[in-house]
Design a protein around this motif. Structure first.
Motif, PDB file in Angstrom:
ATOM      1  N   TRP A 605       3.579 -21.535  37.783  1.00 46.46           N
ATOM      2  CA  TRP A 605       2.790 -22.003  36.659  1.00 46.46           C
ATOM      3  C   TRP A 605       2.942 -21.034  35.487  1.00 46.46           C
ATOM      4  CZ3 TRP A 605      -2.500 -22.587  39.707  1.00 46.46           C
ATOM      5  CH2 TRP A 605      -2.329 -23.541  40.719  1.00 46.46           C
ATOM      6  N   ASP A 606       2.588 -21.502  34.294  1.00 46.75           N
ATOM      7  CA  ASP A 606       2.637 -20.590  33.151  1.00 46.75           C
ATOM      8  C   ASP A 606       1.342 -19.775  33.081  1.00 46.75           C
ATOM      9  OD1 ASP A 606       0.633 -22.081  31.849  1.00 46.75           O
ATOM     10  OD2 ASP A 606       2.043 -23.148  30.557  1.00 46.75           O
ATOM     11  N   GLU A 607       1.214 -18.946  32.034  1.00 45.25           N
ATOM     12  CA  GLU A 607       0.084 -18.019  31.954  1.00 45.25           C
ATOM     13  C   GLU A 607      -1.251 -18.719  31.722  1.00 45.25           C
ATOM     14  OE1 GLU A 607       1.903 -18.544  27.899  1.00 45.25           O
ATOM     15  OE2 GLU A 607       2.630 -18.117  29.934  1.00 45.25           O
ATOM     16  N   THR A 608      -1.234 -20.011  31.398  1.00 47.78           N
ATOM     17  CA  THR A 608      -2.476 -20.779  31.258  1.00 47.78           C
ATOM     18  C   THR A 608      -2.844 -21.500  32.556  1.00 47.78           C
ATOM     19  OG1 THR A 608      -1.475 -22.880  30.541  1.00 47.78           O
ATOM     20  CG2 THR A 608      -1.867 -21.197  28.840  1.00 47.78           C
ATOM     21  N   GLY A 609      -1.974 -21.392  33.549  1.00 49.82           N
ATOM     22  CA  GLY A 609      -2.207 -22.104  34.798  1.00 49.82           C
ATOM     23  C   GLY A 609      -1.589 -23.487  34.837  1.00 49.82           C
ATOM     24  N   MET A 610      -0.794 -23.833  33.858  1.00 52.92           N
ATOM     25  CA  MET A 610      -0.135 -25.138  33.831  1.00 52.92           C
ATOM     26  C   MET A 610       1.151 -25.104  34.649  1.00 52.92           C
ATOM     27  SD  MET A 610       0.086 -28.304  32.855  1.00 52.92           S
ATOM     28  CE  MET A 610      -1.114 -28.492  31.507  1.00 52.92           C
ATOM     29  N   PRO A 611       1.300 -25.978  35.658  1.00 55.94           N
ATOM     30  CA  PRO A 611       2.562 -26.020  36.402  1.00 55.94           C
ATOM     31  C   PRO A 611       3.739 -26.290  35.465  1.00 55.94           C
ATOM     32  CG  PRO A 611       0.864 -27.243  37.554  1.00 55.94           C
ATOM     33  CD  PRO A 611       0.290 -26.880  36.221  1.00 55.94           C
ATOM     34  N   LEU A 612       4.793 -25.473  35.594  1.00 52.84           N
ATOM     35  CA  LEU A 612       5.984 -25.644  34.775  1.00 52.84           C
ATOM     36  C   LEU A 612       6.721 -26.916  35.184  1.00 52.84           C
ATOM     37  CD1 LEU A 612       7.182 -21.929  34.939  1.00 52.84           C
ATOM     38  CD2 LEU A 612       6.147 -23.062  32.963  1.00 52.84           C
ATOM     39  N   GLN A 613       7.569 -27.393  34.270  1.00 53.32           N
ATOM     40  CA  GLN A 613       8.296 -28.631  34.553  1.00 53.32           C
ATOM     41  C   GLN A 613       9.161 -28.494  35.803  1.00 53.32           C
ATOM     42  OE1 GLN A 613       7.849 -31.586  32.894  1.00 53.32           O
ATOM     43  NE2 GLN A 613       9.048 -32.404  34.606  1.00 53.32           N
ATOM     44  N   GLU A 614       9.708 -27.291  36.004  1.00 56.07           N
ATOM     45  CA  GLU A 614      10.519 -27.083  37.203  1.00 56.07           C
ATOM     46  C   GLU A 614       9.686 -27.302  38.469  1.00 56.07           C
ATOM     47  OE1 GLU A 614      11.916 -23.736  34.368  1.00 56.07           O
ATOM     48  OE2 GLU A 614      10.324 -25.238  34.440  1.00 56.07           O
ATOM     49  N   LYS A 615       8.425 -26.876  38.433  1.00 58.94           N
ATOM     50  CA  LYS A 615       7.558 -27.073  39.594  1.00 58.94           C
ATOM     51  C   LYS A 615       7.224 -28.558  39.774  1.00 58.94           C
ATOM     52  CE  LYS A 615       6.223 -24.559  42.029  1.00 58.94           C
ATOM     53  NZ  LYS A 615       6.646 -24.201  43.419  1.00 58.94           N
ATOM     54  N   ILE A 616       6.989 -29.256  38.678  1.00 55.69           N
ATOM     55  CA  ILE A 616       6.738 -30.699  38.753  1.00 55.69           C
ATOM     56  C   ILE A 616       7.927 -31.402  39.405  1.00 55.69           C
ATOM     57  CG2 ILE A 616       6.338 -32.795  37.410  1.00 55.69           C
ATOM     58  CD1 ILE A 616       3.959 -30.894  37.423  1.00 55.69           C
ATOM     59  N   ASN A 617       9.130 -31.015  39.002  1.00 54.57           N
ATOM     60  CA  ASN A 617      10.336 -31.612  39.574  1.00 54.57           C
ATOM     61  C   ASN A 617      10.475 -31.259  41.056  1.00 54.57           C
ATOM     62  OD1 ASN A 617      10.832 -32.519  36.987  1.00 54.57           O
ATOM     63  ND2 ASN A 617      12.397 -30.971  36.539  1.00 54.57           N
ATOM     64  N   GLU A 618      10.209 -30.000  41.381  1.00 53.18           N
ATOM     65  CA  GLU A 618      10.326 -29.540  42.767  1.00 53.18           C
ATOM     66  C   GLU A 618       9.368 -30.301  43.682  1.00 53.18           C
ATOM     67  OE1 GLU A 618       9.240 -25.549  45.340  1.00 53.18           O
ATOM     68  OE2 GLU A 618       9.606 -25.339  43.187  1.00 53.18           O
ATOM     69  N   MET A 619       8.179 -30.637  43.157  1.00 53.24           N
ATOM     70  CA  MET A 619       7.171 -31.337  43.944  1.00 53.24           C
ATOM     71  C   MET A 619       7.352 -32.862  43.921  1.00 53.24           C
ATOM     72  SD  MET A 619       5.194 -29.106  45.366  1.00 53.24           S
ATOM     73  CE  MET A 619       6.672 -28.096  45.593  1.00 53.24           C
ATOM     74  N   ASP A 620       8.400 -33.337  43.265  1.00 50.20           N
ATOM     75  CA  ASP A 620       8.679 -34.782  43.173  1.00 50.20           C
ATOM     76  C   ASP A 620       7.532 -35.539  42.519  1.00 50.20           C
ATOM     77  OD1 ASP A 620      11.093 -34.383  44.657  1.00 50.20           O
ATOM     78  OD2 ASP A 620       9.932 -34.391  46.498  1.00 50.20           O
ATOM     79  N   LEU A 621       6.997 -34.942  41.456  1.00 53.20           N
ATOM     80  CA  LEU A 621       5.848 -35.538  40.776  1.00 53.20           C
ATOM     81  C   LEU A 621       6.192 -36.097  39.398  1.00 53.20           C
ATOM     82  CD1 LEU A 621       3.095 -32.899  41.669  1.00 53.20           C
ATOM     83  CD2 LEU A 621       3.253 -35.253  42.516  1.00 53.20           C
ATOM     84  N   GLN A 622       7.494 -36.212  39.089  1.00 52.16           N
ATOM     85  CA  GLN A 622       7.885 -36.671  37.751  1.00 52.16           C
ATOM     86  C   GLN A 622       7.304 -38.043  37.430  1.00 52.16           C
ATOM     87  OE1 GLN A 622       9.863 -35.736  40.320  1.00 52.16           O
ATOM     88  NE2 GLN A 622      11.871 -35.027  39.602  1.00 52.16           N
ATOM     89  N   GLU A 623       7.328 -38.935  38.402  1.00 52.63           N
ATOM     90  CA  GLU A 623       6.865 -40.304  38.150  1.00 52.63           C
ATOM     91  C   GLU A 623       5.362 -40.347  37.921  1.00 52.63           C
ATOM     92  OE1 GLU A 623       6.786 -44.653  40.388  1.00 52.63           O
ATOM     93  OE2 GLU A 623       8.268 -43.137  40.988  1.00 52.63           O
ATOM     94  N   LEU A 624       4.606 -39.601  38.711  1.00 47.59           N
ATOM     95  CA  LEU A 624       3.149 -39.612  38.570  1.00 47.59           C
ATOM     96  C   LEU A 624       2.718 -38.926  37.286  1.00 47.59           C
ATOM     97  CD1 LEU A 624       0.323 -40.176  39.807  1.00 47.59           C
ATOM     98  CD2 LEU A 624       0.460 -37.911  40.852  1.00 47.59           C
ATOM     99  N   VAL A 625       3.296 -37.769  37.002  1.00 47.79           N
ATOM    100  CA  VAL A 625       2.864 -36.954  35.862  1.00 47.79           C
ATOM    101  C   VAL A 625       3.535 -37.399  34.582  1.00 47.79           C
ATOM    102  CG1 VAL A 625       2.791 -34.608  34.953  1.00 47.79           C
ATOM    103  CG2 VAL A 625       2.419 -35.000  37.389  1.00 47.79           C
TER     104      VAL A 625
END
Length: 625
Positions: A605-625
């Protein structure tokens, strides 16, 4: 994927519509069920700006692949909603037999939205779903409600209901089932109350197919016997079936892992002696009351004979008597159990209640509160009668102190002021449970960063590494740890905390009972069972990724609802103060703010606690998010 129906029941209390919807199969392959399914639905349906008491909020009663199987611990189920305490995502788990009945009714979850004009109940009888009036039972306590509805519908129906606290939307009101199990954390009872929903009555007769019934039967027999024999072989005062969670007092005392006098002290000999095994069972005449198919039996049924504190009902668990007894310096087991019984019948989370009472007792000691504020009660440490009477005031939402304590300790401290915020022990507006971060720093890191129900000892429980020697070797946490060095170190705290949070999400999504780990249940047992039920043939990497995926969505929900890095680095002032005596005196979790930022980096995640795009992709959440 076997072991699930891929169906949800939906009830709109505003329109009266009751429907059954089909889920895409990939939803449960990604989110499993329980807490994961609830987070998915909340993410899809409850946008920013919807408050917990709004009709647009959802309350989701969710089962998982393990509901319906004959394995010890498989009676759990999850409730997910936007929490009145946090105004953010929350999952609260509950047990007994209600989850079995919902699963056997042919659905994986019940999603409730809207608000009824008058009090109602939902009745689910296999495929038939309807709303019925509940005006006549509105105002009844949770035990009376259960009895009346069992009499009306039959004993083969299970009841999940609220008491008067939920009806009056106390911020930490609980949902109650079977007069013995309570979803208290997060205030789920208040969400039901805001919707004028008194109860959900359910019966099911269907059996969900599993992938490999022969293998599952073999695993169930093996695991059930292992749990029973492991517990039976323990020393007498640590046998869970005999003493329930009162064994924790003796287990924790050597580590300073208890709340004493609103988290100020390290020693309280009479309290530790009286509020633990074996005195617990002797004083309460407690007998094991196992959940369905459970061979461990941590719950206890109490029959207390006493002119002042007599009752028949659920005996308190460790969290209850620690927060309402040890935290108030009350060492009378019968009085503490009776206070907990009042909370149970009204439907109140005893963790938050105990924290609020302790704040009030300390505020009285320091002159912030007077007898005028307390209605004449003398809130002196150890005053059992005052504890019971103040519990009644909170339960009845009496004008003044009773009402404000029902809004949570932050609200009460802000109202009365005079520096009392310094001893209001909460994070993100939710009271901290009965495990001391000064005993193991990872507990504090989990409290701050927990995404599934604020500061919660069960939604990530890394403290058990250091106070109960619970490890996750399949996730890389094994016996090669220097426990004395690591308990007060931040070096590996991020990895430990994240792993246990991922694990806890798996347990809450399957759904299963975490207490099984205290008698030998392993991640290997869990994965083998999961594969036998679902037929997915997952490995540990895939398993942990599923837990992390669910946690990531929970984090995104909390960001949506306004939880910031400032909320996750604000640690209670009291818990930053080292204790003067007892185990680990002089120790405080200095540096915890930096540890949170290190945890963010570990999570991707970044310094604000937001999951980075790479993490979204790694978790297979592109479609949901």
């Amino acid at each position: 994927m076997k072991g699930v129906w891929n169906k949800i029941a939906r009830v709109d209390l505003t329109s009266g519509n009751c429907t059954i919807e089909t889920l895409e199969e990939k939803v449960l392959e990604q989110f499993i069920g329980g807490a994961g399914l609830g987070a998915y639905i909340l993410y899809k349906e409850v946008p920013k700006g919807v408050m917990s008491a709004d009709p647009e909020n959802r309350i989701i009663f969710a089962t998982g692949p393990f509901n319906g199987i004959r394995q010890t611990g498989a009676a759990k189920w999850s409730i997910v909603s936007k929490s009145p305490s946090l105004e953010a995502n929350a999952t609260s788990c509950i047990t007994n037999s209600w989850g079995y009945e919902l699963k056997n009714a042919g659905v994986d979850a019940l999603v409730v939205q809207g608000k009824a004009v008058q009090p109602v109940m939902i009745v689910i009888d296999d495929d038939a779903i309807r709303m019925e009036p509940a005006t006549e039972i509105w105002g009844k306590d949770s035990y009376e409600t259960d009895d009346l509805l069992k009499e009306q519908f039959g004993k083969d129906f299970e009841i999940a209901c609220i008491g008067p606290a939920g009806e009056k939307q106390l911020k930490y009101a609980a949902v109650v089932t079977g007069k013995c199990s309570f979803a208290g954390r997060g205030g789920m009872g208040g969400v039901m109350g805001s919707k004028n929903l008194k109860a959900v009555v359910v019966r099911g007769s269907q059996k969900c197919p599993v992938a490999n019934p022969e293998k599952l039967d073999e695993l169930n027999k093996e695991i059930n016997m292992k749990i029973y024999n492991t517990d039976k072989a323990k020393p007498a005062n640590f046998n869970i079936r005999a003493h329930g969670t009162s064994i924790a007092t003796g287990l924790f005392k050597g580590y300073g892992n208890m709340p004493l006098k609103n988290w100020q002290l390290g020693e309280f000999d009479s309290g530790i002696e009286n509020l633990g095994a074996p005195n617990y069972g002797i004083q309460l005449n407690a007998k094991p009351k196992p959940c369905k198919f459970c061979t461990l039996g941590c719950k206890n049924h109490a029959e207390v004979i006493d002119d002042k504190y007599g009752f028949v009902g659920e005996g308190p668990e460790y969290e209850s008597f620690a927060m309402m007894g040890l935290n108030l310096m009350v060492d009378d087991m019968k009085a503490v159990a009776y206070g907990g019984h009042i909370a149970n019948t009204y439907g109140i989370d005893t963790i938050s209640l105990g924290a609020c009472l302790a704040w009030a007792f300390e505020s009285y000691e320091k002159g912030v509160l007077t007898r005028e504020n307390t209605g004449g009660l003398v809130l002196e440490w150890g005053n059992a009668e005052a504890m019971v009477e103040l519990t009644k005031k909170v339960a009845n939402r009496e004008v003044g102190l009773g009402y404000l304590l029902g809004e949570g300790v932050r609200t009460a401290a802000k109202y009365y002021g005079k520096g009392s915020e310094a001893w209001a022990v909460e994070i993100k507006n939710m009271e901290v449970p009965a495990h001391d971060p000064r005993a193991s720093f990872v507990a504090g890191l989990n409290y701050l960063t927990g995404a599934s129900c604020g500061p919660n000892h069960e939604k990530g429980n890394p403290q058990h590494m250091f106070v109960a020697h619970i490890l996750l070797p399949e996730f890389g946490i094994s016996d090669d740890i220097d426990f004395e060095k690591e308990r007060h170190s931040w070096e590996h705290a991020s990895r430990y905390t994240a792993a246990f949070q991922n694990y806890s999400n798996l347990v809450d999504s399957l759904v299963h009972c975490k207490f099984m780990v205290f008698s030998g249940y392993t991640l290997t047992d869990m994965l083998n069972t999961f594969n036998a039920v679902t037929g997915l043939d997952w490995n540990f990497e895939t398993f942990e990724k599923a837990g992390e995926r669910i946690f990531t969505v929970q984090k995104l929900l909390n960001l949506r609802y306004g939880i910031t890095v400032a909320d996750e680095t604000k640690f209670p002032e009291r818990l930053m103060q080292a204790k003067a005596e007892g185990p680990y005196a002089g120790v405080a979790p200095v540096g915890i703010e930096d540890a949170v930022l290190d945890y963010y980096r570990h999570r991707g995640w970044d310094e604000t606690g937001m999951p980075l795009q790479e993490k979204i992709n790694e978790m297979d959440l592109q479609e949901l998010v």
